[in-house]
Design an enzyme around this catalytic site. Structure first.
Site, PDB file in Angstrom:
ATOM      1  N   ASN A 196       0.848  -1.181   0.000  1.00  0.00           N
ATOM      2  CA  ASN A 196       0.000   0.000   0.000  1.00  0.00           C
ATOM      3  C   ASN A 196       0.887   1.234   0.000  1.00  0.00           C
ATOM      4  OD1 ASN A 196      -2.370  -1.544   0.228  1.00  0.00           O
ATOM      5  ND2 ASN A 196      -2.225  -1.553   2.462  1.00  0.00           N
ATOM      6  N   LYS A 198       0.708   3.589   2.083  1.00  0.00           N
ATOM      7  CA  LYS A 198       1.101   3.824   3.474  1.00  0.00           C
ATOM      8  C   LYS A 198       2.317   2.995   3.858  1.00  0.00           C
ATOM      9  CE  LYS A 198      -0.630   3.486   8.235  1.00  0.00           C
ATOM     10  NZ  LYS A 198      -1.783   3.095   9.098  1.00  0.00           N
ATOM     11  N   GLU A 199       2.341   1.715   3.453  1.00  0.00           N
ATOM     12  CA  GLU A 199       3.460   0.845   3.780  1.00  0.00           C
ATOM     13  C   GLU A 199       4.743   1.315   3.102  1.00  0.00           C
ATOM     14  OE1 GLU A 199       1.601  -2.624   2.373  1.00  0.00           O
ATOM     15  OE2 GLU A 199       0.255  -2.779   4.102  1.00  0.00           O
ATOM     16  N   ASP A 265      -6.408  -7.513  -0.340  1.00  0.00           N
ATOM     17  CA  ASP A 265      -6.269  -8.963  -0.507  1.00  0.00           C
ATOM     18  C   ASP A 265      -6.880  -9.416  -1.828  1.00  0.00           C
ATOM     19  OD1 ASP A 265      -5.136  -9.228   2.114  1.00  0.00           O
ATOM     20  OD2 ASP A 265      -7.150  -9.021   2.933  1.00  0.00           O
TER      21      ASP A 265
END
Length: 312
Positions: A196, A198-199, A265
């Site tokens: 993501n 964010k990651e 997912d």
């Protein structure tokens, strides 16, 4: 007719538990809504959601994970049976708590997530289960066509197991697709890494952003460092691909959003299936975006073969 690809999925099994009801008044004790329960729904989450969606599309799947010796762990084994998958690849660990995400959702007067309650153990699995996983990897990796690693940092993917996956995949010429909440550098040398936004920001220690400039810069840096293709999931903004030093933005396709839980997912499941069927990275991302747009328009995000009809 070519055979369907076989996937090996190893990651953190979770249970998604939904409590649905109506909200018609606020509590007199505090300014919070009162949810009048009407129904509950329990289904696979985390790596289990990747598995369940691939199974719903008719693919062959082998799934390795670890759950606790609790009631939720028994539920996880029951879910494996419903998916016609062997239960003995889901290992039980005494004293461990199976990860559960319990969501309280109002369906009236409109659909609204009210609260999520998490139960989990985050520590690494014990040495005994680690060794069992490694033995199973030695048996399963040679048989599979592609390895998917949904790593939510809940303890299944230990350093030793990650190293074994990378080594065995290289030895047997198997591709790896990784979606991880760990530091992304744990997976140097995989074929695709799918974080993501964010990651990606957390890996480089910057404040979360979804703006093109920083996302492009970080994705290029990550691709060069890990020697891999990077696909950044960017929610409504679609996805960004970095491939051989080139940046490609693929717009999102969502027109109706009801529930985004598990969308990442589902993206990974469909992207992996498209890659296994020979689609290019861009084509795979476009197909995954279409699938996600249909999944998140439902109260319980999921995909069906009809959703991908004509695309694969």
């Amino acid at each position: 007719m070519p055979k369907e690809p076989c996937f090996l999925i190893i990651g953190d099994f979770m249970i998604d538990h939904y409590v649905y009801g109506a909200v018609e008044r606020l509590s007199p004790e505090a300014p919070v809504p009162i949810l009048e329960e009407e129904k509950e729904s329990i289904f696979p989450g985390g790596a289990g959601m990747v598995v369940s969606n691939l199974r719903s599309l008719g693919t062959q799947v082998e799934f390795l994970s670890v759950v606790g010796d609790d009631e939720e762990g028994k539920n996880a084994l029951g879910m494996m049976t419903k998916m016609n998958l062997p239960k003995d690849n889901i290992l039980i660990e005494n004293g461990r708590r199976t990860t559960v995400k319990k969501r309280f959702v109002a369906t009236r007067p409109f659909f609204q997530n009210l609260l999520r309650l998490d139960y989990e153990t985050k520590e690494d699995i014990d040495n005994s289960n680690e060794e069992k996983i490694i033995r199973k990897l030695n048996l399963l990796i040679p048989k599979c066509d592609l390895i998917i690693v949904p790593d939510y940092n809940k303890g299944v993917l230990t350093k030793k197991i990650i190293s074994m996956i990378l080594n065995l995949a290289k030895k047997h010429g198997k591709r790896i697709i990784v979606d991880t909440k760990k530091n992304l550098y744990h997976y140097t040398g995989v074929d695709f890494i799918v974080p993501n936004a964010k990651e990606l920001c957390l890996t480089y220690g910057i404040r979360p952003t979804n703006e093109d400039g920083p996302i492009h810069e970080m994705a290029l840096k990550l691709s060069d460092a890990l020697e891999t293709q990077v696909v950044v999931k960017r929610s409504a903004r679609g996805a960004t691909i970095v491939q051989k030093g080139k940046v490609i933005d693929v717009p999102g396709r969502a027109t109706k959003v009801v529930n985004v839980s598990g969308a990442g997912d589902i993206f990974v499941a469909v992207f992996s299936l498209a890659i296994a069927k020979g689609r290019s990275t861009r084509e795979a991302v476009e197909i995954a975006n279409i699938a996600c747009s249909k999944a998140i328009a439902r109260e319980r995000p999921h995909i069906t073969p009809e959703d991908l009809k004509g695309l694969l």
